[in-house]
Scaffold this motif. Structure first.
Motif, PDB file in Angstrom:
ATOM      1  N   LYS A 116      -6.245 -81.434 -33.216  1.00  0.00           N
ATOM      2  CA  LYS A 116      -6.323 -80.403 -32.183  1.00  0.00           C
ATOM      3  C   LYS A 116      -5.050 -80.540 -31.359  1.00  0.00           C
ATOM      4  N   LEU A 117      -4.348 -79.437 -31.166  1.00  0.00           N
ATOM      5  CA  LEU A 117      -3.096 -79.501 -30.413  1.00  0.00           C
ATOM      6  C   LEU A 117      -3.379 -79.687 -28.924  1.00  0.00           C
ATOM      7  N   THR A 118      -2.645 -80.593 -28.304  1.00  0.00           N
ATOM      8  CA  THR A 118      -2.685 -80.674 -26.833  1.00  0.00           C
ATOM      9  C   THR A 118      -1.765 -79.566 -26.299  1.00  0.00           C
ATOM     10  N   GLN A 119      -1.783 -79.349 -24.996  1.00  0.00           N
ATOM     11  CA  GLN A 119      -0.910 -78.307 -24.434  1.00  0.00           C
ATOM     12  C   GLN A 119       0.563 -78.676 -24.668  1.00  0.00           C
ATOM     13  N   ARG A 124       5.590 -77.622 -28.047  1.00  0.00           N
ATOM     14  CA  ARG A 124       6.534 -78.018 -29.113  1.00  0.00           C
ATOM     15  C   ARG A 124       6.438 -77.071 -30.316  1.00  0.00           C
ATOM     16  N   GLU A 125       5.178 -76.773 -30.707  1.00  0.00           N
ATOM     17  CA  GLU A 125       4.979 -75.896 -31.875  1.00  0.00           C
ATOM     18  C   GLU A 125       5.532 -74.501 -31.622  1.00  0.00           C
ATOM     19  N   VAL A 126       5.220 -73.963 -30.431  1.00  0.00           N
ATOM     20  CA  VAL A 126       5.635 -72.589 -30.135  1.00  0.00           C
ATOM     21  C   VAL A 126       7.157 -72.527 -29.990  1.00  0.00           C
ATOM     22  N   HIS A 165      11.876 -69.650 -23.162  1.00  0.00           N
ATOM     23  CA  HIS A 165      12.767 -69.975 -24.280  1.00  0.00           C
ATOM     24  C   HIS A 165      14.061 -69.232 -24.041  1.00  0.00           C
ATOM     25  N   LYS A 166      15.156 -69.831 -24.482  1.00  0.00           N
ATOM     26  CA  LYS A 166      16.450 -69.203 -24.178  1.00  0.00           C
ATOM     27  C   LYS A 166      16.535 -67.774 -24.724  1.00  0.00           C
ATOM     28  N   TYR A 349       6.755 -78.012 -35.748  1.00  0.00           N
ATOM     29  CA  TYR A 349       7.719 -78.883 -35.070  1.00  0.00           C
ATOM     30  C   TYR A 349       8.169 -80.002 -35.996  1.00  0.00           C
ATOM     31  N   GLU A 350       7.189 -80.550 -36.716  1.00  0.00           N
ATOM     32  CA  GLU A 350       7.460 -81.706 -37.579  1.00  0.00           C
ATOM     33  C   GLU A 350       6.523 -81.612 -38.779  1.00  0.00           C
ATOM     34  N   PRO A 351       7.044 -81.717 -40.009  1.00  0.00           N
ATOM     35  CA  PRO A 351       6.140 -81.643 -41.169  1.00  0.00           C
ATOM     36  C   PRO A 351       5.065 -82.734 -41.089  1.00  0.00           C
TER      37      PRO A 351
END
Ligand code: SAM
Length: 471
Positions: A116-119, A124-126, A165-166, A349-351
């Motif tokens: 489960k993703l934390t905030q 990081r994922e987004v 995001h930039k 973000y990371e495989p």
């Protein structure tokens, strides 16, 4: 007793009516006169009833089938043009209390990695998705009131929208989570979601109950009536879909169109999108166990028949399908596709390490977003990252009348070109950029209004000079 206006699932997806529809279609599959009259009606681009559509799906006259495919392509071009909207799924959590026998997230699967993703993970994922160029996400989650309560979903949506995001924020978050209450749908609406997506999996009640033996999803009525509750909660863009392969495709096709008729009859607005997933191999799931798999030819015919039966409904095809299949299907009516997708919880973000696999199913189209964008442009499609309709409140029946008024070329086309230009400036590889610049130059000429064409040229120039996110 079939009653599209009823709020009871067993009445708006009446089993007897589906069986009669299939018998009617079988009886008339070679009836050239009837088929001609249905195709003529479809040419008016106002849609077909489930019975009429079922006859076309069953039609065994090759020449008529070719006409249908050509008509599907024409309707797609008339309403959606050559634009293809891009999105990516974001899996938040694979904790799940249901027993769905085709899904590796089922509660009895003890060896899949539960995540489960934390905030912080979400940020990081987004960010990784934004670094690829995505502007539109579909969040996905298993059903688990303890691990994934509605508060977690709402907090996650809020986090996603607030990530700076930039190259600009995520502009639309669609949501694919389990059927829930009117109150929760109101909360999702207030959180600013785009489309609420929920696949029916199968419209066949008995099979549905067998395929969902345990957990809250077992309740056919609660699941099938979810879109009514979503609409009651104020969400007017809803996305339907069935998981092809679980039941007989003819049954699912009729059910899907009856569901669309029901929403139109009760709420005055049909589904915003229809997805056409096919069952895939997954952690402990062998798709061959389900003997209702459909081949690529039937799949193409289903897509074409959906396109001509509900012309204003967008159609979505995911990376479950291969490049070759997507190439064939897109021209028959698809308006949105995913690209660069991962179906694991985390993984953008990371495989994922090999001993921690959490993915929901195998992805067939494994290309990067840049490769998908380039491929679409080589096929003369315009990949679009546009979310203007949703952001300007053009949802539900307002979107439908916009679509029907034929204003899409004056509004959607410039928006698609501008968001593509942003993509080319910020993300594209050099090859993709060259193809894209040429495509934009050619496509500007298809904007009918000289005034809007002028504004678009000016805006494209501003994007080149660093301005982003025209509204
Ligand atoms: N938990 C939510 C629900 O119950 O609808 C969200 C569903 S899930 C994250 C998204 C969809 O993936 C499901 O509705 C199902 O149709 C699809 N799916 C599940 N297992 C699959 C498989 N083995 N192959 C392809 N699609 C699958």
């Amino acid at each position: 007793m079939y009653n599209p206006k009823s709020l009871k699932a067993v009445e708006f997806i009446d089993h007897q009516e589906v069986l009669e529809t299939l018998a009617y279609a079988e009886k008339n599959k070679s009836n050239a006169e009837l088929i001609d009259s249905i195709i003529e009606k479809a040419r008016l681009k106002k849609g077909l009833s489930h019975r009429e559509a079922a006859v076309l799906l069953e039609c065994d006259i090759e020449e008529k089938n070719r006409e249908m495919f050509a008509l599907a392509n024409q309707i797609k071009n008339d309403f959606y043009g050559n634009r293809i909207v891009m999105f990516a799924p974001l899996y938040l959590s694979n904790y799940c209390v249901n027993g769905c026998v085709y899904c590796p997230y089922h509660v009895k699967n003890k060896h899949i990695a539960r995540k489960k993703l934390t905030q912080e993970d979400i940020i990081r994922e987004v960010t990784a998705l934004q670094d690829m160029g995505h502007k539109r996400l579909a969040i996905e989650s298993g059903e688990d009131p303890v691990n994934n309560p509605i508060e977690y979903i709402l907090e996650s949506i809020n986090t996603i929208y607030s990530i700076k995001h930039k190259n600009g924020a995520i502009r639309r978050v669609n949501v694919n989570i389990a059927a829930t209450t009117v109150e929760n749908y109101k909360k999702l609406k207030d959180a600013g979601i785009g489309t609420y997506i929920l696949f029916q999996e199968t419209y066949h009640k008995k099979s549905y109950e067998k395929l969902h033996p345990t957990g809250p999803k077992h309740d056919y009525a609660y699941h099938t009536e979810a879109m009514d509750r979503a609409m009651e909660g104020g969400i007017d863009d809803v996305g339907l879909g069935v998981l092809f392969g679980l039941e007989l495709y003819r049954y699912e096709f009729a059910g899907l169109l009856m569901h669309a008729e029901h929403l139109e009859a009760v709420f005055g607005v049909g589904p915003h999108t229809i997805s056409v997933p096919r069952i895939k191999h997954a952690d402990d799931i062998d798709p061959d166990v389900f003997d209702n798999g459909i081949d690529d030819n039937i799949f193409a015919k289903i897509v074409a028949c959906i396109r001509i039966s509900v012309p204003y409904t967008g159609m979505i095809i995911s990376t479950r399908e291969s490049k070759a299949c997507r190439e064939r299907i897109i021209s028959l009516g698809v308006s949105q596709i995913s690209g660069g997708s991962r179906t694991s919880v985390g993984g953008y973000y990371e495989p994922e390490p090999e001993d921690e696999i959490s993915e929901q199913f195998d992805v067939s189209d494994k290309r990067t977003l840049d490769e998908v964008v380039r491929w679409l442009m080589e096929l003369k499609y315009v990949p679009s990252f546009c979310t203007a309709c949703y952001r300007e409140g053009r949802t539900g029946d307002r979107f439908m009348s916009f679509c029907k008024s034929g204003q899409i070329l004056n509004f959607c086309h410039p928006n698609a070109l501008m968001t593509l230009k942003e993509y080319l400036e910020d993300y594209a590889s050099s090859d993709t950029k060259i193809i894209g610049e040429n495509l934009i130059d050619a496509e500007i000429n298809s904007i009918p209004s000289e005034r809007i064409k002028g504004i678009t040229v000016k805006n494209l120039d501003s994007i080149k000079n660093g301005k982003r996110d025209f509204r």
